[in-house]
Design a protein around this motif. Structure first.
Motif, PDB file in Angstrom:
ATOM      1  N   TYR A 209       0.823  -1.215   0.000  1.00 34.04           N
ATOM      2  CA  TYR A 209       0.000   0.000   0.000  1.00 34.04           C
ATOM      3  C   TYR A 209       0.854   1.261   0.000  1.00 34.04           C
ATOM      4  O   TYR A 209       0.563   2.225  -0.716  1.00 34.04           O
ATOM      5  N   GLY A 210       1.912   1.283   0.802  1.00 37.38           N
ATOM      6  CA  GLY A 210       2.689   2.500   0.963  1.00 37.38           C
ATOM      7  C   GLY A 210       3.504   2.902  -0.241  1.00 37.38           C
ATOM      8  O   GLY A 210       3.917   4.062  -0.348  1.00 37.38           O
ATOM      9  N   LEU A 211       3.761   1.966  -1.166  1.00 35.74           N
ATOM     10  CA  LEU A 211       4.552   2.281  -2.361  1.00 35.74           C
ATOM     11  C   LEU A 211       3.698   2.426  -3.621  1.00 35.74           C
ATOM     12  O   LEU A 211       4.228   2.777  -4.681  1.00 35.74           O
ATOM     13  N   GLU A 212       2.408   2.150  -3.532  1.00 31.09           N
ATOM     14  CA  GLU A 212       1.555   2.231  -4.716  1.00 31.09           C
ATOM     15  C   GLU A 212       1.537   3.623  -5.354  1.00 31.09           C
ATOM     16  O   GLU A 212       1.474   3.725  -6.577  1.00 31.09           O
ATOM     17  N   PRO A 213       1.600   4.726  -4.568  1.00 28.99           N
ATOM     18  CA  PRO A 213       1.585   6.045  -5.219  1.00 28.99           C
ATOM     19  C   PRO A 213       2.776   6.285  -6.138  1.00 28.99           C
ATOM     20  O   PRO A 213       2.647   6.982  -7.146  1.00 28.99           O
ATOM     21  N   ILE A 214       3.951   5.739  -5.805  1.00 30.72           N
ATOM     22  CA  ILE A 214       5.129   5.988  -6.634  1.00 30.72           C
ATOM     23  C   ILE A 214       5.446   4.810  -7.554  1.00 30.72           C
ATOM     24  O   ILE A 214       6.251   4.947  -8.479  1.00 30.72           O
ATOM     25  N   LEU A 215       4.848   3.659  -7.308  1.00 25.82           N
ATOM     26  CA  LEU A 215       5.044   2.490  -8.164  1.00 25.82           C
ATOM     27  C   LEU A 215       3.673   1.945  -8.579  1.00 25.82           C
ATOM     28  O   LEU A 215       3.261   0.866  -8.151  1.00 25.82           O
ATOM     29  N   PRO A 216       2.948   2.700  -9.401  1.00 30.53           N
ATOM     30  CA  PRO A 216       1.634   2.238  -9.848  1.00 30.53           C
ATOM     31  C   PRO A 216       1.744   1.036 -10.779  1.00 30.53           C
ATOM     32  O   PRO A 216       2.846   0.668 -11.225  1.00 30.53           O
ATOM     33  N   ASP A 217       0.616   0.440 -11.071  1.00 26.41           N
ATOM     34  CA  ASP A 217       0.602  -0.782 -11.867  1.00 26.41           C
ATOM     35  C   ASP A 217       1.278  -0.602 -13.224  1.00 26.41           C
ATOM     36  O   ASP A 217       2.007  -1.480 -13.688  1.00 26.41           O
ATOM     37  N   GLY A 218       1.035   0.538 -13.862  1.00 28.10           N
ATOM     38  CA  GLY A 218       1.621   0.757 -15.180  1.00 28.10           C
ATOM     39  C   GLY A 218       3.135   0.806 -15.155  1.00 28.10           C
ATOM     40  O   GLY A 218       3.807   0.260 -16.032  1.00 28.10           O
ATOM     41  N   LYS A 219       3.691   1.437 -14.127  1.00 32.83           N
ATOM     42  CA  LYS A 219       5.147   1.561 -14.045  1.00 32.83           C
ATOM     43  C   LYS A 219       5.805   0.212 -13.771  1.00 32.83           C
ATOM     44  O   LYS A 219       6.796  -0.156 -14.411  1.00 32.83           O
ATOM     45  N   VAL A 220       5.262  -0.543 -12.803  1.00 31.59           N
ATOM     46  CA  VAL A 220       5.875  -1.839 -12.507  1.00 31.59           C
ATOM     47  C   VAL A 220       5.651  -2.823 -13.646  1.00 31.59           C
ATOM     48  O   VAL A 220       6.480  -3.704 -13.904  1.00 31.59           O
ATOM     49  N   GLY A 221       4.549  -2.668 -14.371  1.00 36.50           N
ATOM     50  CA  GLY A 221       4.345  -3.503 -15.561  1.00 36.50           C
ATOM     51  C   GLY A 221       5.389  -3.233 -16.619  1.00 36.50           C
ATOM     52  O   GLY A 221       5.869  -4.149 -17.295  1.00 36.50           O
TER      53      GLY A 221
ATOM     54  N   ALA B 265      15.757   2.991  -7.710  1.00 38.00           N
ATOM     55  CA  ALA B 265      15.924   4.357  -8.209  1.00 38.00           C
ATOM     56  C   ALA B 265      14.671   5.190  -7.954  1.00 38.00           C
ATOM     57  O   ALA B 265      14.749   6.361  -7.573  1.00 38.00           O
ATOM     58  N   VAL B 266      13.501   4.589  -8.153  1.00 36.57           N
ATOM     59  CA  VAL B 266      12.238   5.298  -7.916  1.00 36.57           C
ATOM     60  C   VAL B 266      12.084   5.614  -6.423  1.00 36.57           C
ATOM     61  O   VAL B 266      11.711   6.726  -6.035  1.00 36.57           O
ATOM     62  N   ILE B 267      12.362   4.622  -5.584  1.00 30.12           N
ATOM     63  CA  ILE B 267      12.210   4.818  -4.140  1.00 30.12           C
ATOM     64  C   ILE B 267      13.190   5.863  -3.625  1.00 30.12           C
ATOM     65  O   ILE B 267      12.842   6.724  -2.805  1.00 30.12           O
ATOM     66  N   ALA B 268      14.440   5.813  -4.104  1.00 33.96           N
ATOM     67  CA  ALA B 268      15.451   6.775  -3.653  1.00 33.96           C
ATOM     68  C   ALA B 268      15.100   8.189  -4.089  1.00 33.96           C
ATOM     69  O   ALA B 268      15.273   9.145  -3.331  1.00 33.96           O
TER      70      ALA B 268
END
Length: 275
Positions: A137-149, A177-180
């Motif tokens: 839940y906490g990472l969904e805003p920065i790693l949405p389904d489209g990006k991880v896909g 890289a996204v998280i950092a």
């Protein structure tokens, strides 16, 4: 007449005691509810009782020792500096379970992401040639389904060649890289560069000029009719405006290596792919 009154009184007497009659119904309701909850729990994916060995868990034996060490070092630094937990699990087979159910059950069972739910699981199933990124839940805003896909699509060439080391390290490199960036930190652990953006981002669709014109005109008409502030669309689309990137971090995270998972929750966000 007295006998009739006496009989009627006895007949309707139970109805005058609703608590005594409702109590068994309540007990029955809670009993049925517990049975349904137990059934729903049993209906979850039948995932083997795997125990985490670290950030990287290769139960299929396809990764080199060097790749595991590098992946663990990167994941440890990410957790130390941002609090987010990245986990890798590679299994030989899903044993007939959908990869979505398998990944979600495993991620929730391990509690990847701790109590702030900032966890992500990369799952590879060798026999089925399937992969998934399960996002907390906490990472969904920065790693949405489209990006991880898109990240998963970038791993396909490596997986098709059987280069699991490159696939795992590329995925962790892109995710870290996204998280950092969201946390405003710099990572020192070296990760291989990800594939070119054109390989793992969705390809643009060439639209006729009149379709674009109609879309812009429709948006302007919608704003005029509803009276909505146009800045609403900008604020919702620009990273960092009121989003998770604005949170202040104190840096008080456990450091030095893997200290276990526990507490993280997942709602099914993420993406799946195959090779």
């Amino acid at each position: 007449m007295k006998k009739w009154k006496f009989t009627a009184k006895r007949w309707f007497e139970p109805l005058r005691q609703p608590a005594a009659r409702v109590r068994p119904l309540r007990r029955g309701f809670w009993g049925v509810l517990l049975v349904l909850l137990a059934w729903a729990s049993a209906a979850r994916a039948d995932v083997p009782p795997l125990q985490p060995k670290g950030y990287t868990n290769d139960y299929a034996g396809v990764l080199s020792a060097g790749a595991v060490a590098q992946a663990d070092a990167l994941a440890a630094e990410v957790e130390r500096k941002t609090g987010a937990q990245m986990a890798v699990v590679i299994v030989k087979s899903l044993d007939g379970e959908p990869i979505e159910d398998y990944a979600n059950t495993l991620a929730r069972r391990w509690g990847i992401g701790r109590k702030d739910n900032r966890g992500i699981l990369l799952l590879l199933a060798i026999q089925e040639r399937r992969d998934r990124l399960e996002v907390g839940y906490g990472l969904e805003p920065i790693l949405p389904d489209g990006k991880v896909g898109g990240i998963l699509r970038g791993l396909r060439p490596y997986l098709q060649q059987g280069n699991y080391d490159a696939a795992v390290l590329t995925a962790l490199g892109a995710i870290s890289a996204v998280i950092a960036q969201e946390a405003g930190v710099t990572l020192e652990t070296r990760a291989p560069p990800g594939p070119p953006a054109a390989q793992y981002h969705s390809r643009g669709v060439d639209l006729p000029w009149w379709v674009i014109l109609l879309g812009v005109g429709g948006l302007v008409l919608f704003i005029l009719i509803t009276g909505m502030n146009p800045l609403f669309f900008l604020m919702g689309g620009v990273p960092g405006w009121g989003g998770p990137g604005g949170r202040e971090r104190d840096g008080n995270w456990d450091g030095g290596g893997f200290s276990g998972f526990g507490g993280g929750d997942f709602g099914g966000g993420g993406a799946s792919s195959d090779w």
